[in-house]
Design a protein around this motif. Sequence first.
Motif, PDB file in Angstrom:
ATOM      1  N   MET A  90       0.838  -1.200   0.000  1.00  0.00           N
ATOM      2  CA  MET A  90       0.000   0.000   0.000  1.00  0.00           C
ATOM      3  C   MET A  90       0.868   1.244   0.000  1.00  0.00           C
ATOM      4  O   MET A  90       1.947   1.261   0.605  1.00  0.00           O
ATOM      5  CB  MET A  90      -0.873   0.008   1.249  1.00  0.00           C
ATOM      6  CG  MET A  90      -1.721   1.269   1.388  1.00  0.00           C
ATOM      7  SD  MET A  90      -2.913   1.111   2.717  1.00  0.00           S
ATOM      8  CE  MET A  90      -3.957   2.533   2.383  1.00  0.00           C
ATOM      9  N   PHE A  92       0.207   5.302   0.952  1.00  0.00           N
ATOM     10  CA  PHE A  92      -0.785   6.187   1.561  1.00  0.00           C
ATOM     11  C   PHE A  92      -0.725   7.572   0.935  1.00  0.00           C
ATOM     12  O   PHE A  92       0.196   7.908   0.195  1.00  0.00           O
ATOM     13  CB  PHE A  92      -0.532   6.323   3.068  1.00  0.00           C
ATOM     14  CG  PHE A  92      -0.724   5.043   3.841  1.00  0.00           C
ATOM     15  CD1 PHE A  92       0.218   4.025   3.801  1.00  0.00           C
ATOM     16  CD2 PHE A  92      -1.844   4.875   4.642  1.00  0.00           C
ATOM     17  CE1 PHE A  92       0.048   2.865   4.526  1.00  0.00           C
ATOM     18  CE2 PHE A  92      -2.019   3.715   5.383  1.00  0.00           C
ATOM     19  CZ  PHE A  92      -1.076   2.713   5.318  1.00  0.00           C
ATOM     20  N   ALA A  97       2.994  10.909   7.330  1.00  0.00           N
ATOM     21  CA  ALA A  97       2.140  10.306   8.355  1.00  0.00           C
ATOM     22  C   ALA A  97       2.205   8.786   8.305  1.00  0.00           C
ATOM     23  O   ALA A  97       2.007   8.116   9.310  1.00  0.00           O
ATOM     24  CB  ALA A  97       0.694  10.760   8.176  1.00  0.00           C
ATOM     25  N   ALA A  98       2.490   8.243   7.109  1.00  0.00           N
ATOM     26  CA  ALA A  98       2.412   6.800   6.939  1.00  0.00           C
ATOM     27  C   ALA A  98       3.730   6.095   7.210  1.00  0.00           C
ATOM     28  O   ALA A  98       3.801   4.874   7.201  1.00  0.00           O
ATOM     29  CB  ALA A  98       1.942   6.473   5.528  1.00  0.00           C
ATOM     30  N   LEU A  99       4.792   6.862   7.425  1.00  0.00           N
ATOM     31  CA  LEU A  99       6.084   6.259   7.744  1.00  0.00           C
ATOM     32  C   LEU A  99       6.481   6.792   9.104  1.00  0.00           C
ATOM     33  O   LEU A  99       6.094   7.900   9.482  1.00  0.00           O
ATOM     34  CB  LEU A  99       7.120   6.647   6.683  1.00  0.00           C
ATOM     35  CG  LEU A  99       6.747   6.194   5.269  1.00  0.00           C
ATOM     36  CD1 LEU A  99       7.668   6.823   4.243  1.00  0.00           C
ATOM     37  CD2 LEU A  99       6.806   4.686   5.156  1.00  0.00           C
ATOM     38  N   ASN A 100       7.235   6.004   9.854  1.00  0.00           N
ATOM     39  CA  ASN A 100       7.634   6.441  11.187  1.00  0.00           C
ATOM     40  C   ASN A 100       8.315   7.799  11.106  1.00  0.00           C
ATOM     41  O   ASN A 100       9.333   7.953  10.437  1.00  0.00           O
ATOM     42  CB  ASN A 100       8.579   5.416  11.800  1.00  0.00           C
ATOM     43  CG  ASN A 100       8.872   5.715  13.257  1.00  0.00           C
ATOM     44  OD1 ASN A 100       8.830   6.873  13.686  1.00  0.00           O
ATOM     45  ND2 ASN A 100       9.147   4.682  14.011  1.00  0.00           N
ATOM     46  N   PRO A 101       7.761   8.802  11.783  1.00  0.00           N
ATOM     47  CA  PRO A 101       8.304  10.160  11.649  1.00  0.00           C
ATOM     48  C   PRO A 101       9.772  10.278  12.075  1.00  0.00           C
ATOM     49  O   PRO A 101      10.450  11.235  11.704  1.00  0.00           O
ATOM     50  CB  PRO A 101       7.397  10.988  12.568  1.00  0.00           C
ATOM     51  CG  PRO A 101       6.655  10.024  13.418  1.00  0.00           C
ATOM     52  CD  PRO A 101       6.578   8.747  12.648  1.00  0.00           C
ATOM     53  N   ARG A 102      10.274   9.298  12.840  1.00  0.00           N
ATOM     54  CA  ARG A 102      11.657   9.380  13.303  1.00  0.00           C
ATOM     55  C   ARG A 102      12.625   8.663  12.371  1.00  0.00           C
ATOM     56  O   ARG A 102      13.828   8.664  12.615  1.00  0.00           O
ATOM     57  CB  ARG A 102      11.787   8.714  14.666  1.00  0.00           C
ATOM     58  CG  ARG A 102      10.922   9.355  15.679  1.00  0.00           C
ATOM     59  CD  ARG A 102      10.681   8.459  16.863  1.00  0.00           C
ATOM     60  NE  ARG A 102      10.050   9.235  17.893  1.00  0.00           N
ATOM     61  CZ  ARG A 102      10.724   9.959  18.781  1.00  0.00           C
ATOM     62  NH1 ARG A 102      12.019   9.922  18.804  1.00  0.00           N
ATOM     63  NH2 ARG A 102      10.089  10.679  19.660  1.00  0.00           N
ATOM     64  N   ARG A 107      16.195   3.286   6.704  1.00  0.00           N
ATOM     65  CA  ARG A 107      15.457   2.427   7.626  1.00  0.00           C
ATOM     66  C   ARG A 107      14.084   2.055   7.052  1.00  0.00           C
ATOM     67  O   ARG A 107      13.628   0.918   7.166  1.00  0.00           O
ATOM     68  CB  ARG A 107      15.338   3.176   8.945  1.00  0.00           C
ATOM     69  CG  ARG A 107      14.554   2.573   9.897  1.00  0.00           C
ATOM     70  CD  ARG A 107      14.632   2.021  11.162  1.00  0.00           C
ATOM     71  NE  ARG A 107      13.366   1.369  11.318  1.00  0.00           N
ATOM     72  CZ  ARG A 107      12.468   1.743  12.218  1.00  0.00           C
ATOM     73  NH1 ARG A 107      12.735   2.729  13.032  1.00  0.00           N
ATOM     74  NH2 ARG A 107      11.341   1.118  12.294  1.00  0.00           N
ATOM     75  N   ASP A 111      13.305  -2.107   6.442  1.00  0.00           N
ATOM     76  CA  ASP A 111      12.283  -2.906   7.130  1.00  0.00           C
ATOM     77  C   ASP A 111      11.714  -4.042   6.272  1.00  0.00           C
ATOM     78  O   ASP A 111      11.759  -5.198   6.692  1.00  0.00           O
ATOM     79  CB  ASP A 111      11.148  -2.006   7.628  1.00  0.00           C
ATOM     80  CG  ASP A 111      11.528  -1.273   8.911  1.00  0.00           C
ATOM     81  OD1 ASP A 111      12.470  -1.719   9.591  1.00  0.00           O
ATOM     82  OD2 ASP A 111      10.885  -0.255   9.225  1.00  0.00           O
ATOM     83  N   PRO A 112      11.149  -3.741   5.097  1.00  0.00           N
ATOM     84  CA  PRO A 112      10.549  -4.850   4.341  1.00  0.00           C
ATOM     85  C   PRO A 112      11.583  -5.908   3.935  1.00  0.00           C
ATOM     86  O   PRO A 112      11.265  -7.103   3.958  1.00  0.00           O
ATOM     87  CB  PRO A 112       9.949  -4.166   3.110  1.00  0.00           C
ATOM     88  CG  PRO A 112      10.578  -2.826   3.038  1.00  0.00           C
ATOM     89  CD  PRO A 112      10.935  -2.456   4.431  1.00  0.00           C
ATOM     90  N   ARG A 161       9.447   1.513  -0.927  1.00  0.00           N
ATOM     91  CA  ARG A 161       9.160   0.584   0.164  1.00  0.00           C
ATOM     92  C   ARG A 161       8.108  -0.426  -0.259  1.00  0.00           C
ATOM     93  O   ARG A 161       8.208  -1.612   0.053  1.00  0.00           O
ATOM     94  CB  ARG A 161       8.676   1.377   1.378  1.00  0.00           C
ATOM     95  CG  ARG A 161       8.101   0.538   2.519  1.00  0.00           C
ATOM     96  CD  ARG A 161       8.213   1.337   3.787  1.00  0.00           C
ATOM     97  NE  ARG A 161       7.197   1.071   4.761  1.00  0.00           N
ATOM     98  CZ  ARG A 161       7.485   0.851   6.053  1.00  0.00           C
ATOM     99  NH1 ARG A 161       8.727   0.815   6.456  1.00  0.00           N
ATOM    100  NH2 ARG A 161       6.523   0.663   6.912  1.00  0.00           N
TER     101      ARG A 161
END
Lengths: 262, 273
Positions: A90, A92, A97-102, A107, A111-112, A161
């Motif tokens: 998906m 967004f 907003a849809a990915l870790n703001p930090r 990174r 992850d995937p 991603r």
Amino acid sequence: MSDPLLAVSGLTKRFRRSGTTVIAADNISLSISGGETLALAGPSGSGKSTIARLILRLIEPDAGRVDFDGGDFLALHGAALRAKRARLQMVFQDPLAALNPRATVARVLDDPLRIHGLASRGERPDRIATLLERVGLSPDLAGRHLHEISGGQRQRVAIARAIATKPSLIVLDEAVSALDVSVRGQILELLLDLQRTERIAYLFVSHDLGVVRAFAHRVILLEGGRIAEQGDARAVIDNPQSTIGKALVAAVPRLTRTQDRS
Amino acid sequence: MRRLASAPEALVGLGILAALTVMALAASMLFPGDPLAIKGAPLLPPFQDWSLPLGTDRLGRDVLAELFHGARASLAVGLAAAAAAIAVGAVVGTLAGFAGGIVDEALMRITDAFQTVPSFLLALAFVSVVGPSLTVVVIAIALSAWTGPARVARAEVLSIRERDFVAGARVIGMHPLEIALREVLPNALPPVLALSSVIVASAILIEAALSFLGLGDPNRVTWGGMIAEGRTVLRSAPFLSIVPGIALVLTVLGVYLAGEGVVEGTAVRKGLS
Ligand SMILES: Nc1ncnc2c1ncn2[C@@H]1O[C@H](COP(=O)(O)OP(=O)(O)O)[C@@H](O)[C@H]1O
Ligand SMILES: [Mg+2]
């Protein structure tokens, strides 16, 4: 014809809020083949995002069936579901907003690859660089934080991603709606290019019929959680039959103009 | 940092904490050897003998040396207990808020149970049963202080879990435990950390109270223990209780003022951005 990649039937979801019940998805059936783009269009609150989230198993339906990639998707749980998610991704509307703001760009892409065991720790930096190049970004961006890059670059990272796990279907929920017109065109080009080369199917959620007409093969028009009209994207938008279809087309001036000329 | 400096209370607090840290770090350099060793005649009042500036206690031990070594115990116990309480509370609160359902119900009932017991009684009971040592005191204090951070973390997580990046993490197939601890928890931390000054201050007080009751680590000098020692000669040598008492009050005040300053500073910065 072979079996569709995604086949949804009778999908229903009700929300109860302060006494009243909203039927956000009412007996929805649809299908998408490999390499195809199906658009879900309709006014705000018509249930587009709800249907997208049901298909992604972010929320659970009250009734209905979802077959994806040759199996009953709703029957999957736990580790089996998480593994299958590699095939169904998906993007967004708002990547910030849809990915870790930090997180950093690296990174977000790491992850995937890590979760699905697609590359060893040592191989991942190379894979990340390749992914960045694939979506038209410089590998130098890997070390940046998400808030240090532009909105268009961020949405490219979100796409990178999504394609990291080589999915067969990507749900795009208003994925280009927040972008400037020129950036939007470039992102749509990128998505079309990915579809051509990797045969990725899209479920393209949008309220913008102009973009839907240019980008999607088929369209489903929604109103109040129900399918009001569906068919070939150009045919439906150039000559809508339903009341909501006519109203939506009338609301987009550049569409009515092209229609008048033809 | 600059905003911090503009708040005079915060500066005072930081000054006190800096002095305390120097005391704790310099204790074994300035006063090498066992602070419990006998250095002079017993009950020497302060400011009489300049080699023993704050005098000696009932057994003739150097009060200033005890004060410096006591700073170390107070600071170590306060920081360690607060860190443990915040870590446990943040993890419990995050798991409860993120999991919802029965997990949430169960964890919050446990939190309630801990919260209904007055924190000092809980610490007291734990140390009495397990026996006094520095580690046990730290655990005892943490045991009574983690509920606040747990509640704050849970409340924060309830709003964070609805955000798109959590949905994004699920979509890529991340394990729920990793989502909770790696994605959600760090984003829930700021309001939890804002509690730390209150927790450190109360941890230092609880440690002192335990030591005062003779439940501190018997092999270490602590301010609470010094006050308890002084109590037996309160009429003849009140300074033995007053000196560590003042140190304790100043420390708690310093922690509190500095903490408030930091919280206010970050709040202002958030408000501006
Ligand atoms: N989590 C929810 N709780 C209650 N109502 C919801 C929730 N999500 C969506 N709805 C309702 O369902 C309807 C469809 O919403 P949505 O699918 O977001 O529409 P769209 O994406 O087309 O704008 C709306 O009436 C909305 O208020
Ligand atoms: Mg929507």
